[in-house]
Design a protein around this motif. Structure first.
Motif, short mmCIF file in Angstrom:
data_model
loop_
_atom_site.label_atom_id
_atom_site.label_comp_id
_atom_site.label_asym_id
_atom_site.label_seq_id
_atom_site.Cartn_x
_atom_site.Cartn_y
_atom_site.Cartn_z
N SER A 1 0.83 -1.20 0.00
CA SER A 1 0.00 0.00 0.00
C SER A 1 0.86 1.25 0.00
CB SER A 1 -0.92 0.01 1.22
OG SER A 1 -1.85 -1.05 1.17
N ILE A 2 0.28 2.36 -0.44
CA ILE A 2 0.94 3.65 -0.44
C ILE A 2 0.37 4.46 0.72
CG2 ILE A 2 1.46 5.74 -1.72
CD1 ILE A 2 2.72 3.22 -2.87
N VAL A 3 1.27 5.06 1.51
CA VAL A 3 0.88 5.75 2.74
C VAL A 3 1.38 7.18 2.73
CG1 VAL A 3 1.10 5.75 5.26
CG2 VAL A 3 0.89 3.58 4.04
N ASN A 4 0.52 8.10 3.15
CA ASN A 4 0.91 9.49 3.35
C ASN A 4 1.34 9.65 4.80
OD1 ASN A 4 1.16 12.25 3.67
ND2 ASN A 4 -1.03 12.68 3.45
N CYS A 5 2.63 9.91 5.00
CA CYS A 5 3.18 10.07 6.35
C CYS A 5 3.58 11.51 6.65
CB CYS A 5 4.39 9.15 6.53
SG CYS A 5 3.97 7.40 6.67
N GLY A 6 3.07 12.45 5.88
CA GLY A 6 3.34 13.85 6.17
C GLY A 6 4.69 14.34 5.68
N ILE A 7 5.28 13.64 4.70
CA ILE A 7 6.55 14.06 4.12
C ILE A 7 6.23 14.77 2.81
CG2 ILE A 7 8.81 13.31 3.29
CD1 ILE A 7 8.44 10.78 4.98
N ARG A 8 6.65 16.00 2.68
CA ARG A 8 6.28 16.82 1.54
C ARG A 8 6.66 16.16 0.21
NH1 ARG A 8 8.49 22.74 1.66
NH2 ARG A 8 6.80 22.96 3.19
N GLY A 9 5.66 15.94 -0.62
CA GLY A 9 5.89 15.45 -1.96
C GLY A 9 6.35 14.00 -2.06
N ARG A 10 6.32 13.28 -0.95
CA ARG A 10 6.81 11.90 -0.98
C ARG A 10 5.90 11.00 -0.15
NH1 ARG A 10 13.19 11.62 0.07
NH2 ARG A 10 12.92 9.72 -1.17
N ASP A 11 5.22 10.12 -0.84
CA ASP A 11 4.45 9.09 -0.16
C ASP A 11 5.32 7.84 -0.04
OD1 ASP A 11 2.18 10.70 -0.02
OD2 ASP A 11 1.55 10.12 -2.04
N LEU A 12 4.96 6.96 0.89
CA LEU A 12 5.76 5.76 1.15
C LEU A 12 5.04 4.50 0.68
CD1 LEU A 12 6.64 7.86 3.53
CD2 LEU A 12 7.61 5.83 4.57
N GLU A 13 5.84 3.55 0.23
CA GLU A 13 5.32 2.22 -0.03
C GLU A 13 5.63 1.36 1.17
OE1 GLU A 13 5.85 -1.67 -2.99
OE2 GLU A 13 6.76 0.26 -3.52
N ILE A 14 4.62 0.72 1.74
CA ILE A 14 4.83 -0.11 2.93
C ILE A 14 4.94 -1.58 2.53
CG2 ILE A 14 3.77 1.50 4.53
CD1 ILE A 14 1.19 -0.11 4.35
N ASP A 15 5.28 -2.40 3.49
CA ASP A 15 5.61 -3.80 3.21
C ASP A 15 4.40 -4.71 3.15
OD1 ASP A 15 5.12 -3.37 5.91
OD2 ASP A 15 6.38 -5.03 6.55
N ARG A 16 3.21 -4.17 3.18
CA ARG A 16 2.01 -5.01 3.13
C ARG A 16 0.86 -4.21 2.54
NH1 ARG A 16 1.58 -6.01 9.43
NH2 ARG A 16 3.85 -5.98 9.11
N THR A 17 -0.23 -4.90 2.28
CA THR A 17 -1.42 -4.24 1.74
C THR A 17 -2.45 -4.06 2.85
OG1 THR A 17 -1.07 -5.22 -0.44
CG2 THR A 17 -3.27 -4.38 0.05
N LEU A 18 -2.87 -2.82 3.05
CA LEU A 18 -3.86 -2.50 4.08
C LEU A 18 -5.05 -1.80 3.43
CD1 LEU A 18 -1.56 -1.08 6.94
CD2 LEU A 18 -2.60 -3.35 6.79
N PRO A 19 -6.20 -1.86 4.05
CA PRO A 19 -7.39 -1.19 3.49
C PRO A 19 -7.18 0.32 3.41
CG PRO A 19 -8.01 -2.77 5.18
CD PRO A 19 -6.53 -2.65 5.25
N THR A 20 -7.73 0.92 2.39
CA THR A 20 -7.64 2.37 2.22
C THR A 20 -8.27 3.09 3.42
OG1 THR A 20 -7.77 2.16 -0.18
CG2 THR A 20 -8.34 4.31 0.75
N GLY A 21 -7.61 4.15 3.87
CA GLY A 21 -8.14 4.95 4.97
C GLY A 21 -7.69 4.51 6.34
N ILE A 22 -6.94 3.42 6.44
CA ILE A 22 -6.46 2.94 7.74
C ILE A 22 -5.27 3.79 8.20
CG2 ILE A 22 -5.18 1.04 8.85
CD1 ILE A 22 -8.09 0.48 8.77
#
Length: 341
Positions: free
Chosen positions: A118-139
């Protein structure tokens, strides 16, 4: 993922901060994850109002727009003092851990949408993160990030989803609290999120058996903690354990508890809350029996009543030297609970 609607939790490592705030009333909006409310009318339930405020204050600033849309209950939230906890990471901070929200890949670029995790917004300007697993949207999730990744602009950032307790367990960083609404006073005890429940329960009352100003209060406190420690049999999960000097003769008491609960009553005190709870067989006049310690934290008060928010600050400040002695190296969990009948 963790459901918290802005609330936080986990096994504690930094004992100076509460891990949970409880209110003993129905939670009309309790959900497994913080689904944004669409209601645009102010809460008529004071417990729901308080819960929303507590959840909003705990939520990192860059996630609030997602989890807390415009709502009348929050119209004056900007006047509240920020808690500025360590998990409220600033834009340019290179933190090992960040809170994030899982994004919908349908709204992302083709490269991001093709990611395995999954792609996660962690509050880093202009850069989202790819995490090591798939989670439901909005979690909402806690992500561990290699600090070297911050120094490689243009490259895809990756992170690992971890438990919200990991920051504490690794380096003692306080990582927020959860907000739990219980349907009754009894449910606060019975529905504890900890497997063994709360093993050190403190009731605050102007009619307490002891006061924090008593000359022998520290000795009394240590004797109660020592009794908890003698119970034994529970696996150590980071609770407080301190050797208390027995007076120079080599003897001493082992202070040990895992999860402390501090209960504050309403205007009429905890006694009225007990009388209002029909599931309890204890009379309000015998409320003391529900707790390991029944203490007056505000002796010689000059007002007929003390507001709950004032009592919390005063009580935590007065109890802290006893709960968390300077020579204690253990880390435990705390809870501040406000009751309204």
């Amino acid at each position: 993922g963790r459901g918290r609607g802005g609330g936080r939790g986990g096994g504690g490592r930094d004992r100076r901060n509460p891990d949970e705030h409880d209110d003993d009333d129905e939670d009309p909006a309790s959900t497994p994850s913080p689904a944004p409310s669409t209601a645009q009318t102010a809460s008529t339930n004071p417990h729901a109002f308080m819960a929303r405020i507590l959840q909003y204050c705990e939520c990192p600033q860059y996630l609030r727009r997602h989890f807390f849309p415009m709502h009348p209950d929050l119209q004056f939230a900007g006047l509240l003092p920020p808690i500025d906890a360590p998990h409220h990471v600033r834009l340019l901070d290179r933190s090992d851990f960040r809170e994030g929200v899982v994004l919908d890949k349908k709204n992302l670029s083709a490269a991001a949408a093709s990611a395995v995790g999954s792609i996660v917004n962690c509050g880093i300007r202009g850069r989202d993160l790819e995490i090591d697993r798939t989670l439901p949207t909005g979690i909402r999730c806690t992500v561990q990030i290699d600090r070297k990744a911050y120094a490689t602009p243009g490259k895809k950032m990756r992170g690992t989803v971890v438990s919200p307790t990991t920051p504490r367990e690794q380096n003692g960083t306080y990582w927020g609290y959860t907000t739990r609404l219980a349907p009754s006073l009894r449910a606060i005890f019975d529905e504890s999120p900890y497997p063994g429940g709360y093993d050190f329960k403190i009731g605050t009352s102007e009619r307490g058996d002891v006061t924090v100003d008593d000359g022998d209060f520290h000795t009394h406190f240590d004797r109660i903690i020592g009794g908890i420690g003698d119970g034994g049999g529970e696996e150590d999960d980071g609770g407080t354990e301190t050797k208390v000097d027995g007076g120079g003769d080599g003897s001493g008491t082992t202070r040990s508890f895992q999860h402390a609960l501090i209960v504050f009553g309403g205007v009429a005190g905890i006694e009225e809350c007990v009388d209002a709870d029909e599931t309890l067989s204890v009379a309000g006049s015998d409320s003391r029996s529900l707790f390991d310690m029944w203490v007056n934290t505000c002796p010689y008060q000059g007002s007929r009543t003390i507001r709950t928010e004032e009592a919390i600050w005063v009580s935590l400040a007065r109890l802290r030297p006893h709960l968390f002695p300077a020579n204690g190296g253990g880390m435990g969990d705390g809870l501040a609970s406000k009751l309204t009948p």
